[in-house]
Design an enzyme around this catalytic site. Structure first.
Site, PDB file in Angstrom:
ATOM      1  N   SER A  36       0.860  -1.178   0.000  1.00 18.47           N
ATOM      2  CA  SER A  36       0.000   0.000   0.000  1.00 18.47           C
ATOM      3  C   SER A  36       0.893   1.224   0.000  1.00 18.47           C
ATOM      4  O   SER A  36       1.886   1.262   0.732  1.00 18.47           O
ATOM      5  CB  SER A  36      -0.914   0.008   1.227  1.00 18.47           C
ATOM      6  OG  SER A  36      -1.725   1.164   1.243  1.00 18.47           O
ATOM      7  N   LYS A  90     -14.841  -7.829  -3.685  1.00 16.56           N
ATOM      8  CA  LYS A  90     -15.907  -7.446  -4.612  1.00 16.56           C
ATOM      9  C   LYS A  90     -15.954  -5.919  -4.747  1.00 16.56           C
ATOM     10  O   LYS A  90     -15.576  -5.217  -3.803  1.00 16.56           O
ATOM     11  CB  LYS A  90     -17.255  -8.005  -4.145  1.00 16.56           C
ATOM     12  CG  LYS A  90     -17.775  -7.412  -2.821  1.00 16.56           C
ATOM     13  CD  LYS A  90     -18.558  -6.136  -3.040  1.00 16.56           C
ATOM     14  CE  LYS A  90     -18.806  -5.401  -1.772  1.00 16.56           C
ATOM     15  NZ  LYS A  90     -19.399  -4.070  -1.981  1.00 16.56           N
TER      16      LYS A  90
END
Length: 325
Positions: A36, A90
């Site tokens: 990240s 998702k």
């Protein structure tokens, strides 16, 4: 049994709230590193990008992608090319074609690709699927309403191209519908309400069909008060209500006893099973319906804004982290 070394990419809200606790509780996986640009975890090696993590830790066998969907396909492709199994949060990609291409690449590489539709693992979903398989619905109503300021605070990416807007939570309902309904789900029509400063809708009304049953969805990302995540199916044998996002079930008003189940714990158990079996699970049906609604839905503008104001002249502008979800 050898633990599966895993890299977690993106350290936003869903990664911290769900993926990290589930990984910590699952002895099959070892969290080796995170990737990240601006976030890290105490005691875990952190890298600015996926390639750096993979270069530093050859024991990484799997990657869980918790980034915004707009960058997910490229990262998944890179992970597969480098020999890693991939779990996709998702929505797995922005368009279904990208997911199909990734599934083809995973098959060629002999790797697992898992589109993790977490709502399918809610405690009452399988019971509802069995009931509707035996008694198909005559009509279905979906009410999926929540406040984005509570459930997705500060996540401006939701309102930009590739962010899905209200279809981000709404696709959870679609993932359940495409799983529990005995006939394929087909898109008919949609009306989308878009804020003035957003490319994505804040509310939607979507018409679908499953066999002979009409399916009406009402989605609202500006809903005040308690969230509502309900699917109501009328059948010849009575009414089935799947509520709390699939966690609770009632038949004709009578609550059914359902064994509790953690969605994300079940996801990682299944991901391990797929890896051990050399299998894949990349169902694109919910993504196809969501994409059809966004492409073909009639849009109207709402007199409100959802994005944070731009920095004033002279103020220090903060650079958003493009990875965390």
């Amino acid at each position: 049994m050898t633990r599966i070394g895993l890299a977690l990419v993106g350290l936003g809200k869903i990664a911290r709230d769900q993926h990290l606790p589930s990984l910590a509780a699952n002895p099959a996986f070892q969290l080796v590193a995170t990737a990240s640009p601006a976030e890290s975890l105490t005691g875990i090696p952190a890298y600015a990008d996926l390639d750096a993590a993979l270069d530093a830790h050859p024991q990484i066998q799997a990657v869980a992608l918790c980034t915004p969907p707009a960058v997910r396909a490229a990262l998944a492709r890179r992970a597969l090319q480098r020999g890693c199994h991939v779990l996709l949060e998702k929505p797995p990609c922005v368009v279904a074609q990208d997911l199909a291409a990734l599934d083809g690449l995973a098959a060629t590489q002999g790797l697992t690709l898992f589109a993790a539709w977490h709502s399918r693992y809610a405690a009452a979903v399988e019971t509802a699927r069995r009931i509707l398989g035996a008694t198909p619905p005559l009509r279905v109503q979906v009410r999926w309403k929540e406040d984005h300021r509570v459930w997705h605070p500060g996540q401006a990416w939701l309102w930009r191209e590739g962010g899905f807007g209200v279809l981000d939570p709404g696709i959870n309902a679609l993932s359940i519908l495409t799983h529990i309904l005995p006939a394929p789900l087909e898109f008919i029509d949609a009306e989308l309400d878009c804020p003035q400063d957003s490319a994505m809708p804040a509310a939607a009304r979507i018409s679908l069909r499953s066999g002979a049953a009409g399916v009406a969805m009402q989605l609202d990302f500006l809903h005040a008060g308690e969230p509502c995540w309900d699917i109501v199916a009328d059948t010849a044998q009575g009414q089935l209500v799947l509520s709390q996002g699939g966690a609770q079930l009632s038949l004709d008003g009578r609550a059914q006893r359902i064994q509790e189940q953690s969605e994300y714990a079940a996801i990682y158990t299944y991901f391990e099973n797929l890896i051990r079996r050399g299998a894949r699970d990349a169902d694109g049906a919910p993504l196809e319906i969501a994409g059809a609604a966004l492409r073909h839905g009639r849009r109207r503008r709402l007199p409100l804004q959802v994005l944070p104001p731009a920095p004033t002249a002279g103020a220090a502008a903060t650079v958003p982290d493009p990875l965390p979800r």
